[in-house]
Design an enzyme around this catalytic site. Structure first.
Site, PDB file in Angstrom:
ATOM      1  N   ALA A 521       0.824  -1.205   0.000  1.00 33.24           N
ATOM      2  CA  ALA A 521       0.000   0.000   0.000  1.00 33.24           C
ATOM      3  C   ALA A 521       0.858   1.254   0.000  1.00 33.24           C
ATOM      4  O   ALA A 521       0.586   2.212  -0.738  1.00 33.24           O
ATOM      5  CB  ALA A 521      -0.939  -0.016   1.200  1.00 33.24           C
ATOM      6  N   ASN A 639      -7.791   3.179   4.838  1.00 33.40           N
ATOM      7  CA  ASN A 639      -9.164   2.664   4.803  1.00 33.40           C
ATOM      8  C   ASN A 639      -9.415   1.904   6.089  1.00 33.40           C
ATOM      9  O   ASN A 639      -8.832   0.838   6.313  1.00 33.40           O
ATOM     10  CB  ASN A 639      -9.355   1.755   3.579  1.00 33.40           C
ATOM     11  N   GLN A 646      -7.465  -6.598   7.595  1.00 30.92           N
ATOM     12  CA  GLN A 646      -6.127  -7.164   7.512  1.00 30.92           C
ATOM     13  C   GLN A 646      -5.536  -7.462   8.885  1.00 30.92           C
ATOM     14  O   GLN A 646      -4.947  -8.515   9.110  1.00 30.92           O
ATOM     15  CB  GLN A 646      -5.213  -6.190   6.763  1.00 30.92           C
ATOM     16  N   GLU A 713       0.992  -7.621   7.800  1.00 32.00           N
ATOM     17  CA  GLU A 713       1.756  -8.642   8.512  1.00 32.00           C
ATOM     18  C   GLU A 713       1.915  -8.343   9.999  1.00 32.00           C
ATOM     19  O   GLU A 713       2.307  -9.213  10.776  1.00 32.00           O
ATOM     20  CB  GLU A 713       3.124  -8.796   7.845  1.00 32.00           C
TER      21      GLU A 713
END
Length: 754
Positions: A521, A639, A646, A713
């Site tokens: 991103a 977002n 995530q 992650e």
């Protein structure tokens, strides 16, 4: 090259006047996916009906193919071709780079009679249907000359050696300081081999038009796949168009191309028709990469007040003999806690197993299962609260490089999380909280994951209707790339989100590094932002230089973009009107991002804190997650909806790491025992209860122009350790061998006489 001083200046994204940055926008491509109309690689329509390819795989871990009988397969119904190493078309030798700028070297399929691992593709059949191809592939008879193979990791530690071009990292005198420390801990932790298990298997459909091949494949890195195929086929990269528009999960396992890509392209050329190839679920487990097992020794030396004087984390991991990869499970420890005397390093065992490689948060996901439990053990020894122990070891600057942190809110993550989770109610004495036959406990762990920015480009166009289109060789593996690129473009251009189109995942588009490493991103988004800023400049020049524009002759530095208009104070016109009049063919520009030279002067990371409550059944040893909460600091959030998806997805994976995920190796064949989703256990909905997360407000202007970082992650980093620590608090059983399955917990309970 830009400077972080440039990035600190206000810009349309950081000012966020339209309010699109940070908003919980629904996924751009969501309707296509939920209606089944998003074409994944295997579903992509071809110019004509495709033939179907199926691979045959090796049944030994190491040796040679000494004989092949393909006659039955060649005579089977619908079969068009049968290939083994004897008759596969020529390919460039492995490792060839005819173009030194290629991101990937040649990786030929069926290249020789050598077998390097169980499940290696050794044969290939193309037929008119999948059923016919699969049946024929099973008819190929291979005779092997097996050779001794190394397939037992724990039995092979004597073969461990330092990874190529690596050295242990030492600061101060660890051994001397550890020997003199009043309080010490020396424990070993083990994280097993794990598989990615993406919902979508690797697949490719390929066809040729003249000397150019078009491939639709499932891969995270567009340019890497394009270059690898071009090098393997020994053709220029511009003769390969690779598209990967929709990807059903990657997690690092699709960061490289596999044999499906090469074989589909070769067969399509040989047959002069499109060819589809996919891995079966069972082939995915062996034929694609996995997270290797890691043994981690942690040594901590501390003063009675908990301040570390010595810290060491040494990790031993494994890789395939012919494909060197190191799971850097110790690297994260170099920036997490203060300790003046330090030792971190890795050892590598080369084995005859399928290839090891990156899997979500490579390094941190495994490594934090050790140090974050060791800190918990040290806290109990010292009689200090685990949160407080970590706070007492908070460094003022990077403990190894001495660089200042760009931002660091780890302490706030822990204190905020503790307050919201109700950590003060935790009983520090294990095994004291009961609900019927369930023992209940709480645990926590810190989280850290490095922040990265890579070079990337993006293109952006506005047409006469005012529609803005972003074009970039980026990928979306389910993380929300489509959506955040649309948000960045709309906010920067001052348009509605509905007036933005996003086209990604094609090698003909401006290149980006793809999805992975938590850099996607920030990297792709920064390039798109720069492209949009260049488009603003181009449109400003059009407007102030056009006598027909209300902005004609105005000062360019005062131009604003808002509500689909370009304006100078009270003079404005719509972007659509400007472009339709002054550039009816549309305006297209590109932009690029490169890391700022002075960004290297800062230590950049994302941070978090996990809190978990579990119940342990004292009769069966079963562990149940009761609730879990995480607090994270990861730069400006683009977002809120996709970022939370995530981060909580990573937390859920961490629960699986702690409780269920493992794949054992059958020592007879060098094969994995679990070969599909019925045998490889991951958490399901019933396993995850009351899991939530939040982000702290943060903007890191040392990271990139938008002050954003990755989150994909961070969520898994440390999550499993929080669950492990909660298990100990619940029942007093300290396990250091993951996953913490009922048999291990029950054995610990029995050993304690419970």
């Amino acid at each position: 090259m830009s400077s972080v001083r440039d990035w600190a200046a206000p810009n349309p994204v950081t000012e966020n006047r339209g309010g699109l940055i940070g908003k919980g926008v629904d996924r751009y491509e969501g309707p296509l996916k939920v209606t089944g109309t998003a074409p994944y690689a295997y579903d992509t329509p071809a110019p004509s009906p495709p033939a179907i390819g199926v691979m045959a795989t090796a049944t030994i871990p190491r040796g040679r193919i000494v004989a092949v009988d393909a006659s039955a397969a060649e005579a089977a119904p619908g079969v068009m071709l049968v290939w083994t190493h004897r008759n596969v078309p020529p390919q460039a030798p492995r490792g060839t780079r005819a173009n030194p700028r290629s991101q990937r070297a040649s990786n030929p399929a069926l290249a020789s009679d050598r077998v390097e691992y169980y499940g290696q593709p050794v044969g290939f059949v193309v037929a008119d249907t999948f059923e016919n191809a699969r049946a024929a592939a099973e008819l190929i008879v291979f005779d092997y000359a097996p050779e001794p193979a190394v397939v037992d990791f724990k039995a092979s530690f004597g073969l461990a050696e330092q990874p190529p071009n690596e050295e242990d990292v030492r600061v101060g005198d660890f051994e001397g300081s550890f020997a003199q420390a009043p309080v010490t801990l020396d424990e070993t932790y083990f994280s097993p081999l794990q598989n990615h298990v993406q919902m979508e298997p690797c697949a490719t459909v390929a066809w040729w038009e003249g000397d150019k091949v078009t491939v639709h494949t499932s891969i995270q890195m567009v340019k890497g796949g394009q270059h690898a195929l071009a090098e393997t086929l020994a053709i220029p990269s511009e003769q390969v168009q690779l598209s990967t528009r929709y990807i059903g999960g990657g997690f690092g396992g699709k960061g490289q191309p596999y044999e499906d890509l090469v074989l589909a392209a070769l067969a399509a050329r040989a047959l002069s028709r499109p060819v589809k190839v996919t891995y079966t679920r069972q082939q995915m487990f062996h034929g694609t990469i996995h997270r290797p097992a890691v043994e981690m020794r942690v040594r901590l030396g501390a003063q009675p007040d908990g301040r570390l004087t010595a810290m060491a984390l040494e990790a031993t991991t494994h890789c395939a003999r012919q494909a060197i990869f190191t799971e850097h499970a110790a690297n994260f420890a170099r920036s997490l806690y203060a300790a003046p005397n330090r030792l971190t390093g890795h050892r590598l065992v080369k084995m005859d197993l399928p290839h090891a490689g990156p899997m979500r948060a490579p390094g941190e996901a495994s490594g934090m299962l050790s140090l974050e439990c060791a800190m918990d053990e040290l806290a109990e020894t010292l009689g200090i609260d685990p949160v407080e122990l970590r706070i007492r070891n908070e460094p003022e600057k990077d403990p190894e490089t001495g660089k200042p942190f760009s931002t660091r809110q780890l302490v706030r993550c822990m204190t905020e999380g503790a307050q919201r989770f109700g950590w003060a109610r935790r009983n520090p004495v294990p095994g004291q909280v009961r609900e019927g036959r369930w023992l209940v406990g709480m645990g926590m762990a810190a989280a850290i994951r490095g922040n990265f920015l890579l070079p990337a480009k993006a293109g952006i166009r506005i047409d006469a209707g005012g529609v803005v289109t972003v074009r970039q060789g980026m990928t979306d593996i389910g993380t929300g790339s489509y959506t955040i690129l649309a948000q960045i473009a709309a906010e920067t251009m001052g348009t509605r989100l509905e007036d933005v189109r996003v086209e990604i995942g094609d090698s003909d588009m401006p290149p980006a590094p793809g999805s992975g490493g938590q850099f996607g991103a920030a990297t792709a988004g920064s390039a798109a932002f720069q492209a949009a800023m260049n488009l603003r400049a181009a449109l400003t020049e059009l407007a102030v230089g056009d006598p027909r524009s209300p902005l004609y002759g105005g000062p360019a530095e005062f131009v604003t973009f808002e509500n689909g208009n370009i304006a100078i104070e009270n003079r404005s016109e719509s972007l659509a009107a400007l472009v339709a009049r002054a550039a009816p063919e549309g305006v297209y520009v590109e932009g690029a991002i490169t890391p700022a030279a002075d960004a290297r002067d800062y230590s950049q990371h994302t941070y978090g804190a996990h809190f978990a409550e579990v119940g342990v059944d004292q009769v069966t040893g079963e562990v149940r997650l009761r609730r879990m909460f995480g607090v994270f600091a990861a730069g400006r959030i683009l977002n809120a909806k996709t970022a939370k998806s995530q981060i909580t997805g990573g937390m859920i994976w961490g629960v699986g790491t702690a409780l269920t995920e493992v794949n054992a190796v059958d020592p007879r064949y060098g094969s994995f025992v679990a070969g599909d989703m019925a045998e490889y256990l991951v958490p399901v909905h019933a396993d995850i209860a009351n899991l939530d997360s939040m982000f702290l407000d943060e903007a890191d202007d040392k990271a990139n122009p938008m002050g954003i970082k990755g989150v994909g992650e961070l969520g898994i980093s440390g999550a499993g350790a929080a669950v492990a620590n909660a298990i100990y608090n619940a029942c007093g059983v300290r396990l250091r061998d993951y996953p913490m399955s009922p048999d291990k917990v029950l054995a610990g309970l029995l050993a304690k006489g419970m």
